[in-house]
Design a protein around this motif. Structure first.
Motif, PDB file in Angstrom:
ATOM      1  N   ALA A 120       1.382   1.180   3.776  1.00 51.88           N
ATOM      2  CA  ALA A 120       2.779   1.468   4.088  1.00 51.88           C
ATOM      3  C   ALA A 120       3.697   0.406   3.505  1.00 51.88           C
ATOM      4  O   ALA A 120       4.779   0.709   2.986  1.00 51.88           O
ATOM      5  N   ARG A 121       3.273  -0.849   3.572  1.00 47.56           N
ATOM      6  CA  ARG A 121       4.058  -1.914   2.947  1.00 47.56           C
ATOM      7  C   ARG A 121       4.115  -1.728   1.434  1.00 47.56           C
ATOM      8  O   ARG A 121       5.162  -1.921   0.805  1.00 47.56           O
ATOM      9  N   LEU A 122       2.976  -1.377   0.844  1.00 44.32           N
ATOM     10  CA  LEU A 122       2.944  -1.173  -0.603  1.00 44.32           C
ATOM     11  C   LEU A 122       3.881  -0.059  -1.028  1.00 44.32           C
ATOM     12  O   LEU A 122       4.527  -0.140  -2.082  1.00 44.32           O
ATOM     13  N   MET A 123       3.995   0.979  -0.189  1.00 46.98           N
ATOM     14  CA  MET A 123       4.882   2.105  -0.482  1.00 46.98           C
ATOM     15  C   MET A 123       6.314   1.854  -0.019  1.00 46.98           C
ATOM     16  O   MET A 123       7.161   2.757  -0.097  1.00 46.98           O
ATOM     17  N   PHE A 124       6.581   0.657   0.491  1.00 44.97           N
ATOM     18  CA  PHE A 124       7.925   0.257   0.914  1.00 44.97           C
ATOM     19  C   PHE A 124       8.431   1.123   2.073  1.00 44.97           C
ATOM     20  O   PHE A 124       9.573   1.573   2.100  1.00 44.97           O
ATOM     21  N   ARG A 125       7.563   1.343   3.054  1.00 40.86           N
ATOM     22  CA  ARG A 125       7.906   2.189   4.192  1.00 40.86           C
ATOM     23  C   ARG A 125       8.019   1.350   5.460  1.00 40.86           C
ATOM     24  O   ARG A 125       7.322   0.348   5.621  1.00 40.86           O
ATOM     25  N   ALA A 126       8.859   1.835   6.359  1.00 34.53           N
ATOM     26  CA  ALA A 126       9.022   1.176   7.657  1.00 34.53           C
ATOM     27  C   ALA A 126       8.091   1.753   8.709  1.00 34.53           C
ATOM     28  O   ALA A 126       7.976   1.198   9.797  1.00 34.53           O
ATOM     29  N   ALA A 156      -7.661  -1.516  -3.485  1.00 29.01           N
ATOM     30  CA  ALA A 156      -8.227  -2.161  -2.293  1.00 29.01           C
ATOM     31  C   ALA A 156      -7.901  -3.656  -2.261  1.00 29.01           C
ATOM     32  O   ALA A 156      -7.514  -4.196  -1.214  1.00 29.01           O
ATOM     33  N   VAL A 157      -8.031  -4.334  -3.393  1.00 21.78           N
ATOM     34  CA  VAL A 157      -7.720  -5.772  -3.433  1.00 21.78           C
ATOM     35  C   VAL A 157      -6.230  -5.992  -3.223  1.00 21.78           C
ATOM     36  O   VAL A 157      -5.815  -6.936  -2.531  1.00 21.78           O
ATOM     37  N   LEU A 158      -5.408  -5.132  -3.790  1.00 22.53           N
ATOM     38  CA  LEU A 158      -3.959  -5.255  -3.618  1.00 22.53           C
ATOM     39  C   LEU A 158      -3.575  -5.109  -2.147  1.00 22.53           C
ATOM     40  O   LEU A 158      -2.741  -5.864  -1.624  1.00 22.53           O
ATOM     41  N   LEU A 159      -4.180  -4.154  -1.458  1.00 22.66           N
ATOM     42  CA  LEU A 159      -3.885  -3.973  -0.030  1.00 22.66           C
ATOM     43  C   LEU A 159      -4.404  -5.152   0.787  1.00 22.66           C
ATOM     44  O   LEU A 159      -3.794  -5.532   1.798  1.00 22.66           O
ATOM     45  N   PRO A 214       6.295   9.275  -5.328  1.00 21.66           N
ATOM     46  CA  PRO A 214       6.006   7.912  -4.840  1.00 21.66           C
ATOM     47  C   PRO A 214       4.667   7.370  -5.314  1.00 21.66           C
ATOM     48  O   PRO A 214       4.528   6.173  -5.554  1.00 21.66           O
ATOM     49  N   TYR A 215       3.667   8.263  -5.445  1.00 28.37           N
ATOM     50  CA  TYR A 215       2.352   7.777  -5.859  1.00 28.37           C
ATOM     51  C   TYR A 215       2.327   7.412  -7.336  1.00 28.37           C
ATOM     52  O   TYR A 215       1.491   6.613  -7.763  1.00 28.37           O
ATOM     53  N   LYS A 216       3.224   7.974  -8.103  1.00 20.59           N
ATOM     54  CA  LYS A 216       3.337   7.552  -9.493  1.00 20.59           C
ATOM     55  C   LYS A 216       3.856   6.116  -9.574  1.00 20.59           C
ATOM     56  O   LYS A 216       3.381   5.311 -10.382  1.00 20.59           O
ATOM     57  N   GLY A 217       4.831   5.789  -8.725  1.00 17.90           N
ATOM     58  CA  GLY A 217       5.299   4.411  -8.661  1.00 17.90           C
ATOM     59  C   GLY A 217       4.239   3.475  -8.125  1.00 17.90           C
ATOM     60  O   GLY A 217       4.080   2.350  -8.601  1.00 17.90           O
ATOM     61  N   ARG A 218       3.464   3.953  -7.114  1.00 20.54           N
ATOM     62  CA  ARG A 218       2.396   3.106  -6.571  1.00 20.54           C
ATOM     63  C   ARG A 218       1.336   2.830  -7.623  1.00 20.54           C
ATOM     64  O   ARG A 218       0.851   1.693  -7.767  1.00 20.54           O
TER      65      ARG A 218
END
Length: 665
Positions: free
Chosen positions: A570-576, A317-320, A293-297
Motif C-alpha cells: 500500500a505504501r509502494l502504491m502511495f495509498r492511505a 519482494a525486496v522492495l517491499l 497504477p500497476y504500470k507505474g508500480r
C-alpha cells in the motif's frame, strides 16, 4: 594581543548578558538546570564580527565563555529562595549556522585541531558513565590568593596543580610555591557526569576500499546516556588532541577527541531532499499512472537493480521489505509489533543474489553490508571491548543498521551457534547484552535481507530448507519471505538473458528511475504513510491464514508477515488504506515462499514476468486468489467499482516517460 583578548572578552560578556539574559536568569533560578545554551544564530545577529571570530577560533572563545559563566551568574539579581551559584554549569552551542565552514563532510582530522566543527556519524562504541572533576581551587599560603585550575581534556581530564602562585600583589608578583588545595566537604559543585563514545563515518558515505574514520567524542552533563551504539548523531564540538605517556614503551600516544557542546540524535531523513519537493514529484507520478497504477508500480520495480534480467517478483519482494509495514505499540502493556520485515534469498550460485543485496544496501540511508564468512556473534550483535583499562560496548552489524537495512551474504556460512544469537534481534528488535559487567539492551530496528546458496534445489519441489538440515525452523519462521531462485535452463529464458546482456554491452538506453529518486521514494513513503487496513482486505488475509492453518503447521508469524507485506505494498502504491489488491499481492509473494503452502490456482514462479498489460495481469491474479479463497463475489464487486470510477474520471493520456527527468534531486 592581551588588550585584544580583554576587548573580545568584554564584548562577549556584554552579548551573553544582554542577548541571553532570560537563559542566564533561568540558569540561576532553576535548581535542576545545569546548562547555559547559546543560540549561535542569535549571537551572530547581535554581533556579526564577534560571531564570525567565535566560529573561526572556537577553542579560544569557548574557554573564554566558560570562564565568564560564574561572573555572569553573580550579575543576575537573586532571590532568597534562589539556589547557590552553579559553578559546574556547562556551555551549550545550539542552532549552528549552515554556512561558516564548521560543517565537515566526514570525521575531523588533525587539520581541524582547535576548531569548532559539526560532523555527523554513527555511534559504534559507548563507554560507562562516570563522574569527573571540572576544576579545583588552590590557595596561596603567603598572599592568600585563590587560583582556579580547570581540567585538561587533552590529558584525559586531569588537573595539574600550579607550580607557583603568580598573583599580582601591588606592583609585585607573588612567586610563592606553597599552594594548598581548597576542598569543600560533601560538595559536588566542581563535578559532572562524563562519558566517552566513539563515532564513525556513516556507512555508505565513504568510498569502497577505504577504512572508515572514527573519533572519540567526550560527553558531559546532560549529554551522558543520550545516545547508544547504532544511533546516528550530529555533534558540534572542539577538536582537541589528547595524549598520555606510555611508561612501558617510553612513547607518547596521541589521539584526537571531539569535546561536544551540542549533541543531536538524528532519525532517518530523506537524504537531504526537501520533503515538500519529494511529495510534489511523487504525487505527480502517481497522478499520471492513476488509470494504470500497476504500470507505474512496475516502473518502480524495474528501476530496482535494472542491470539484472527478469526476477520481477524477487525485486518486488525486496522492495517491499525495504519499505516495511506499520509498526504498532500497545498503549496498555507496551507490547511492540515490528513493522520491519526480513527476507531470505536462497538458490543456485550465479543467480544475482549478491547483486540484489548490494543494490538494496544503496537504497537505504543507513545500511550495513556484511558476509557470513567469519561473522561471529560479537560481529553481528555487540562486543565488550577493553580500552584504556575500561570496558566499552561496541556495536555489531545489526545494531549499526538500526532504522535501516542489514544485508548478510552467504548466510549459511554463519555458524549455527552464531545464527541463534540473532533470534531476539529479528523478532523483538532488541539485543540483551550481559558482558564484562555491562548489562544493556540495544535496539536493532532493521530489516534483514539475507542470501545463501542451497545444496539442493528443493525450493521448486516444495522441500523445506530445515528438512535438509541447512536452516533451523525457529530462524526460518522469522523470515517473512524465503524465495528460491533457480538457474533454469530453457530456451526462452536463455534467449531473453542473452539479449539483455548484449543490450547492456551495446549500451542500449533503459527507461528507469534513478537510484537517488528511488531511494527518496522509499524513504518518503516509509516515514510519511501509515496505511490502515480496510475490512475487505482484512477478510482476505483472514481467509488466507485459515487455509494455511488447515494445510499444515503454520505459526502466527506468517500471518504477521503477510500483513506487513500488504501494508508495504500500500505504501509502494502511495495509498492511505490497505486494499484488497494489496492483500492479494502480499499473498502471491508469500505463496512463492518456502514457508507457506500454495492455495491459489495461479501457476506462477518467481521467474515469471508480468504481461504487457500489467493491470490486466494483476486483475487476473486477484481473480484467481479470491476464487481460491472462496470470495469470487468480492472480485466482481471490485470490477464494478473500477468500471464506475473509469466512467466518472477522464485522465489525459501521455507518454509514460515524459514526466521523468534525467537529473536527480
Amino acid at each position: 594581543m592581551e588588550s585584544e583578548t580583554r576587548s573580545a572578552a568584554a564584548r562577549l560578556k556584554s552579548i551573553l548578558a544582554e542577548t541571553f539574559g532570560e537563559e542566564l536568569a533561568a540558569l540561576v533560578r532553576e535548581k535542576e538546570k545545569r546548562t547555559f545554551c547559546v543560540c549561535m544564530l542569535s549571537f551572530i545577529h547581535a554581533d556579526c564580527e564577534l560571531g564570525t571570530m567565535f566560529l573561526r577560533e572556537g577553542l579560544r572563545f569557548v574557554r573564554m565563555a566558560e570562564d565568564l559563566l560564574g561572573t555572569l551568574q553573580r550579575s543576575v539579581p537573586s532571590q532568597p529562595s534562589s539556589p547557590p551559584i552553579k559553578e559546574n554549569a556547562l556551555l551549550r552551542l545550539v542552532n549552528m549556522p549552515v554556512v561558516g565552514g564548521i560543517s565537515i563532510p566526514s570525521i575531523p582530522t588533525y587539520k581541524n585541531i582547535g576548531q569548532l566543527v559539526s560532523c555527523t556519524g554513527t555511534v559504534i562504541r559507548a563507554g560507562i558513565p562516570k563522574i569527573v572533576t571540572l576544576w579545583q581551587d588552590y590557595v596561596c599560603l603567603v598572599c592568600k590568593n585563590k587560583k582556579r585550575v580547570h581540567s585538561n581534556d587533552g590529558r584525559y581530564g586531569t588537573i595539574e596543580p600550579p607550580m607557583f602562585c603568580g598573583a599580582k600583589v601591588g606592583s609585585a608578583t607573588c612567586s610563592s610555591l606553597r599552594l594548598d588545595l581548597v576542598t569543600a566537604p560533601g560538595s559536588l559543585q566542581n563535578c559532572c557526569d562524563y562519558q566517552e563514545t566513539k563515532i564513525q563515518e556513516q556507512a555508505g558515505h565513504f568510498a569502497t576500499g577505504k577504512i572508515p574514520l572514527s573519533i572519540v567524542s567526550v560527553l558531559k552533563g546532560d549529554f551522558v546516556d543520550r545516545c547508544a551504539p547504532g544511533n546516528t548523531v550530529n555533534v558540534v564540538g572542539i577538536v582537541t588532541p589528547r595524549w598520555r605517556q606510555d611508561w612501558k614503551t617510553k612513547t607518547t600516544q596521541v589521539e584526537l577527541v571531539l569535546v561536544a557542546y551540542d549533541l543531536i540524535v538524528t532519525s532517518e531523513a530523506l537524504d537531504g531532499v526537501e520533503k515538500d519537493e519529494c511529495a510534489h514529484f511523487f504525487k505527480r507520478f502517481h497522478e499520471k499512472h492513476r488509470k494504470a497504477p500497476y504500470k507505474g508500480r512496475d516502473l518502480l520495480v524495474s528501476s530496482f537493480c535494472p542491470d539484472i534480467c527478469g526476477l520481477h517478483f524477487v525485486k518486488l519482494a525486496v522492495l517491499l521489505t525495504l519499505i516495511g509495514g506499520v509498526g504498532t505499540r500497545d498503549p496498555q502493556d507496551g507490547t511492540v509489533t515490528r513493522g520491519e520485515g526480513h527476507i531470505l534469498l536462497a538458490g543456485d550460485p550465479g543467480t544475482a543474489k549478491s547483486r540484489i543485496l548490494s543494490f538494496a544496501a544503496r537504497l537505504s540511508s543507513r545500511s550495513v553490508l556484511t558476509t557470513g564468512y567469519g561473522s561471529t556473534t560479537a560481529g553481528l550483535t555487540a562486543a565488550a571491548v577493553k580500552d584504556g583499562g575500561e570496558w566499552h560496548l561496541e556495536a555489531g552489524a545489526l545494531v549499526l543498521a538500526d532504522l535501516g537495512v542489514c544485508c548478510i551474504d552467504e548466510f549459511m556460512s554463519i555458524r549455527e551457534s552464531d545464527r541463534t544469537s540473532i533470534h531476539e534481534a529479528m523478532e523483538q528488535q532488541t539485543l540483551s547484552i550481559s558482558k564484562a559487567g555491562i548489562v544493556a539492551k540495544l535496539r536493532t530496528r532493521c530489516s534483514i535481507v539475507a542470501a545463501c546458496n542451497l545444496k539442493s534445489s528443493g525450493g521448486e519441489s516444495g522441500e523445506n530448507i530445515s528438512v535438509s538440515g541447512q536452516l533451523a525452523s525457529p530462524l526460518l519462521s522469522r523470515f517473512d519471505l524465503v524465495l528460491f531462485i533457480e538457474d533454469r535452463r530453457d530456451e526462452d529464458s536463455d534467449f531473453r538473458l542473452a539479449e539483455f546482456v548484449l543490450g547492456k554491452a551495446m549500451r542500449r538506453e533503459m527507461k528507469t528511475i534513478g537510484v537517488g529518486r528511488l531511494r527518496s521514494y522509499i524513504s518518503y513513503v516509509k516515514n510519511t504513510l501509515a496505511p490502515v487496513m480496510d475490512e475487505d482486505a482484512s477478510e482476505v488475509l483472514k481467509r488466507f491464514y485459515q487455509r494455511q492453518r488447515e494445510g499444515g503447521k503454520v505459526t502466527v508469524r506468517l500471518f504477521e508477515g503477510v500483513i506487513r507485506l500488504a501494508e508495504a505494498h500500500a505504501r509502494l502504491m502511495f495509498r492511505a488504506r490497505v486494499t484488497v489488491d494489496d492483500a492479494v499481492q502480499a499473498i502471491v509473494l508469500v505463496e512463492f515462499s518456502m514457508v507457506a503452502r500454495k492455495v491459489s490456482a495461479a501457476v506462477l514462479s518467481v521467474h515469471d514476468e508480468p504481461s504487457s498489460s500489467a493491470d490486466a495481469f494483476a486483475s487476473d491474479i486477484r481473480k484467481d486468489v479470491l476464487t481460491a479463497l472462496g470470495l469470487p463475489a468480492l472480485h466482481e464487486e471490485l470490477l464494478l467499482k473500477e468500471e464506475a470510477l473509469e466512467t466518472e474520471e477522464a485522465l489525459s493520456v501521455s507518454s509514460d516517460f515524459d514526466f521523468l527527468e534525467s537529473e536527480e534531486f
